[in-house]
Design a protein around this motif. Structure first.
Motif, PDB file in Angstrom:
ATOM      1  N   LEU A  98     -10.304 -31.412  43.952  1.00 24.82           N
ATOM      2  CA  LEU A  98     -11.664 -31.330  44.484  1.00 24.82           C
ATOM      3  C   LEU A  98     -12.529 -30.428  43.606  1.00 24.82           C
ATOM      4  O   LEU A  98     -13.700 -30.731  43.349  1.00 24.82           O
ATOM      5  CB  LEU A  98     -11.633 -30.808  45.922  1.00 24.82           C
ATOM      6  CG  LEU A  98     -12.983 -30.573  46.606  1.00 24.82           C
ATOM      7  CD1 LEU A  98     -13.782 -31.870  46.667  1.00 24.82           C
ATOM      8  CD2 LEU A  98     -12.789 -29.995  48.001  1.00 24.82           C
ATOM      9  N   ALA A  99     -11.950 -29.318  43.130  1.00 30.11           N
ATOM     10  CA  ALA A  99     -12.682 -28.400  42.259  1.00 30.11           C
ATOM     11  C   ALA A  99     -13.119 -29.113  40.980  1.00 30.11           C
ATOM     12  O   ALA A  99     -14.251 -28.940  40.512  1.00 30.11           O
ATOM     13  CB  ALA A  99     -11.810 -27.196  41.926  1.00 30.11           C
ATOM     14  N   ASN A 100     -12.244 -29.934  40.421  1.00 26.92           N
ATOM     15  CA  ASN A 100     -12.591 -30.686  39.203  1.00 26.92           C
ATOM     16  C   ASN A 100     -13.679 -31.715  39.476  1.00 26.92           C
ATOM     17  O   ASN A 100     -14.594 -31.907  38.659  1.00 26.92           O
ATOM     18  CB  ASN A 100     -11.347 -31.387  38.650  1.00 26.92           C
ATOM     19  CG  ASN A 100     -10.337 -30.409  38.073  1.00 26.92           C
ATOM     20  OD1 ASN A 100     -10.701 -29.346  37.599  1.00 26.92           O
ATOM     21  ND2 ASN A 100      -9.071 -30.775  38.127  1.00 26.92           N
ATOM     22  N   THR A 101     -13.598 -32.371  40.623  1.00 31.71           N
ATOM     23  CA  THR A 101     -14.615 -33.364  40.991  1.00 31.71           C
ATOM     24  C   THR A 101     -15.978 -32.717  41.157  1.00 31.71           C
ATOM     25  O   THR A 101     -16.995 -33.234  40.688  1.00 31.71           O
ATOM     26  CB  THR A 101     -14.214 -34.073  42.302  1.00 31.71           C
ATOM     27  OG1 THR A 101     -12.938 -34.700  42.136  1.00 31.71           O
ATOM     28  CG2 THR A 101     -15.239 -35.141  42.676  1.00 31.71           C
ATOM     29  N   MET A 102     -16.015 -31.546  41.809  1.00 33.35           N
ATOM     30  CA  MET A 102     -17.284 -30.843  42.007  1.00 33.35           C
ATOM     31  C   MET A 102     -17.835 -30.321  40.685  1.00 33.35           C
ATOM     32  O   MET A 102     -19.046 -30.298  40.477  1.00 33.35           O
ATOM     33  CB  MET A 102     -17.101 -29.697  43.001  1.00 33.35           C
ATOM     34  CG  MET A 102     -16.856 -30.153  44.423  1.00 33.35           C
ATOM     35  SD  MET A 102     -16.962 -28.800  45.632  1.00 33.35           S
ATOM     36  CE  MET A 102     -15.680 -27.704  45.032  1.00 33.35           C
ATOM     37  N   ARG A 103     -16.937 -29.900  39.806  1.00 31.10           N
ATOM     38  CA  ARG A 103     -17.374 -29.409  38.501  1.00 31.10           C
ATOM     39  C   ARG A 103     -18.119 -30.508  37.746  1.00 31.10           C
ATOM     40  O   ARG A 103     -19.163 -30.261  37.123  1.00 31.10           O
ATOM     41  CB  ARG A 103     -16.165 -28.934  37.702  1.00 31.10           C
ATOM     42  CG  ARG A 103     -16.533 -28.158  36.432  1.00 31.10           C
ATOM     43  CD  ARG A 103     -15.312 -27.582  35.775  1.00 31.10           C
ATOM     44  NE  ARG A 103     -14.652 -26.605  36.633  1.00 31.10           N
ATOM     45  CZ  ARG A 103     -13.436 -26.757  37.137  1.00 31.10           C
ATOM     46  NH1 ARG A 103     -12.750 -27.856  36.884  1.00 31.10           N
ATOM     47  NH2 ARG A 103     -12.907 -25.833  37.904  1.00 31.10           N
ATOM     48  N   LYS A 104     -17.609 -31.727  37.816  1.00 29.63           N
ATOM     49  CA  LYS A 104     -18.263 -32.856  37.162  1.00 29.63           C
ATOM     50  C   LYS A 104     -19.569 -33.216  37.875  1.00 29.63           C
ATOM     51  O   LYS A 104     -20.533 -33.642  37.251  1.00 29.63           O
ATOM     52  CB  LYS A 104     -17.329 -34.063  37.144  1.00 29.63           C
ATOM     53  CG  LYS A 104     -16.085 -33.863  36.283  1.00 29.63           C
ATOM     54  CD  LYS A 104     -15.160 -35.077  36.371  1.00 29.63           C
ATOM     55  CE  LYS A 104     -13.900 -34.858  35.531  1.00 29.63           C
ATOM     56  NZ  LYS A 104     -12.967 -36.012  35.635  1.00 29.63           N
ATOM     57  N   ALA A 105     -19.582 -33.029  39.195  1.00 29.40           N
ATOM     58  CA  ALA A 105     -20.751 -33.423  39.988  1.00 29.40           C
ATOM     59  C   ALA A 105     -21.991 -32.592  39.651  1.00 29.40           C
ATOM     60  O   ALA A 105     -23.114 -33.082  39.725  1.00 29.40           O
ATOM     61  CB  ALA A 105     -20.437 -33.299  41.477  1.00 29.40           C
ATOM     62  N   VAL A 106     -21.789 -31.317  39.282  1.00 29.30           N
ATOM     63  CA  VAL A 106     -22.940 -30.437  39.052  1.00 29.30           C
ATOM     64  C   VAL A 106     -23.310 -30.321  37.572  1.00 29.30           C
ATOM     65  O   VAL A 106     -24.196 -29.540  37.219  1.00 29.30           O
ATOM     66  CB  VAL A 106     -22.670 -29.023  39.629  1.00 29.30           C
ATOM     67  CG1 VAL A 106     -22.472 -29.092  41.129  1.00 29.30           C
ATOM     68  CG2 VAL A 106     -21.481 -28.369  38.948  1.00 29.30           C
ATOM     69  N   GLU A 107     -22.656 -31.106  36.717  1.00 34.94           N
ATOM     70  CA  GLU A 107     -22.945 -31.014  35.281  1.00 34.94           C
ATOM     71  C   GLU A 107     -24.400 -31.349  34.959  1.00 34.94           C
ATOM     72  O   GLU A 107     -24.983 -30.787  34.041  1.00 34.94           O
ATOM     73  CB  GLU A 107     -22.001 -31.936  34.495  1.00 34.94           C
ATOM     74  CG  GLU A 107     -20.579 -31.381  34.369  1.00 34.94           C
ATOM     75  CD  GLU A 107     -19.671 -32.329  33.610  1.00 34.94           C
ATOM     76  OE1 GLU A 107     -20.108 -33.478  33.327  1.00 34.94           O
ATOM     77  OE2 GLU A 107     -18.524 -31.940  33.297  1.00 34.94           O
ATOM     78  N   SER A 147     -18.218 -35.089  47.185  1.00 28.85           N
ATOM     79  CA  SER A 147     -17.057 -35.005  46.293  1.00 28.85           C
ATOM     80  C   SER A 147     -15.771 -35.340  47.032  1.00 28.85           C
ATOM     81  O   SER A 147     -14.899 -36.054  46.509  1.00 28.85           O
ATOM     82  CB  SER A 147     -16.954 -33.601  45.684  1.00 28.85           C
ATOM     83  OG  SER A 147     -18.079 -33.300  44.886  1.00 28.85           O
ATOM     84  N   MET A 148     -15.640 -34.846  48.267  1.00 29.62           N
ATOM     85  CA  MET A 148     -14.466 -35.171  49.078  1.00 29.62           C
ATOM     86  C   MET A 148     -14.429 -36.654  49.402  1.00 29.62           C
ATOM     87  O   MET A 148     -13.368 -37.292  49.352  1.00 29.62           O
ATOM     88  CB  MET A 148     -14.476 -34.343  50.368  1.00 29.62           C
ATOM     89  CG  MET A 148     -14.250 -32.860  50.160  1.00 29.62           C
ATOM     90  SD  MET A 148     -14.325 -31.904  51.697  1.00 29.62           S
ATOM     91  CE  MET A 148     -12.903 -32.552  52.560  1.00 29.62           C
TER      92      MET A 148
END
Length: 205
Positions: A44-53, A171-172
């Protein structure tokens, strides 16, 4: 009389030992589930990291799981570790008060069991997965590091909190859709509550 008590002592010892083994086995299952949860949190942390790029207003959203200080879980682990360490002579001194080593082991075992009973009398009698860890979030908004915290309700304005919650929820949803929905023609959507609290700039993001 001694011969009559021996079978009873043996039966009680084996029953008690069986209960400790059961606790140890259940804790192993619990730990395995925790490891799986930690893996999902990292994903989830990786998904959110990509989401806010591509975001201008939110620099980063981080999430992590820390060990909990749940007293019931800590006591159960302590009892299980005590059993593993003393498995060969675990109950040798249960009915003995003459041998120094046995008496010491017995007293330590008594204390651990009494502590567990006291906790069960004053708290809930079961453990849920969420009792095994504590979630923490860290949001950086326009260079402002909001530090690690367990709640995102007070990270700034209502609009900021709503935006961050939206990113986490979407993201979830993306993770769940990716793992469960195999048909690319099936679409998922997320209903965002309180969207009106987000400012115009945030709404565009």
């Amino acid at each position: 009389q001694k011969d009559k008590l021996t079978p009873l002592k043996d039966a009680l010892s084996q029953q008690f030992k069986g209960e400790i083994r059961k606790i140890t086995k259940e804790l192993d299952i619990f730990e395995d589930a925790l490891y799986d949860t930690y893996a999902q949190i990292k994903a989830l942390a990786n998904t959110m990291r990509k989401a806010v790029e591509s975001f201008n207003v939110i620099d980063s959203i981080e999430i992590r799981a820390n060990e909990t200080n749940n007293n019931l879980l800590t006591t159960l682990k302590s009892l299980a570790e005590f059993y593993d360490k003393n498995s060969e002579s675990f109950l040798d001194g249960l009915f003995s008060s003459t041998i120094q080593d046995s008496r010491k082991t017995k007293n330590e075992l008594d204390n651990k069991v009494l502590e567990l009973v006291e906790l069960l009398n004053t708290s809930k009698e079961s453990l849920e997965l969420e009792d095994g860890f504590v979630l923490e979030f860290k949001i950086v908004e326009k260079g402002n590091d909001l530090k690690w915290r367990q709640s995102i309700d007070d990270i700034g304005s209502n609009g900021t909190s709503t935006l961050v919650k939206s990113i986490i929820n979407i993201s979830m949803l993306k993770m769940v859709s990716k793992n469960i929905v195999k048909n690319s023609k099936i679409l998922s959507h997320c209903v965002l509550d309180e969207i009106g609290t987000i400012s115009t700039d945030y709404f565009k993001e």
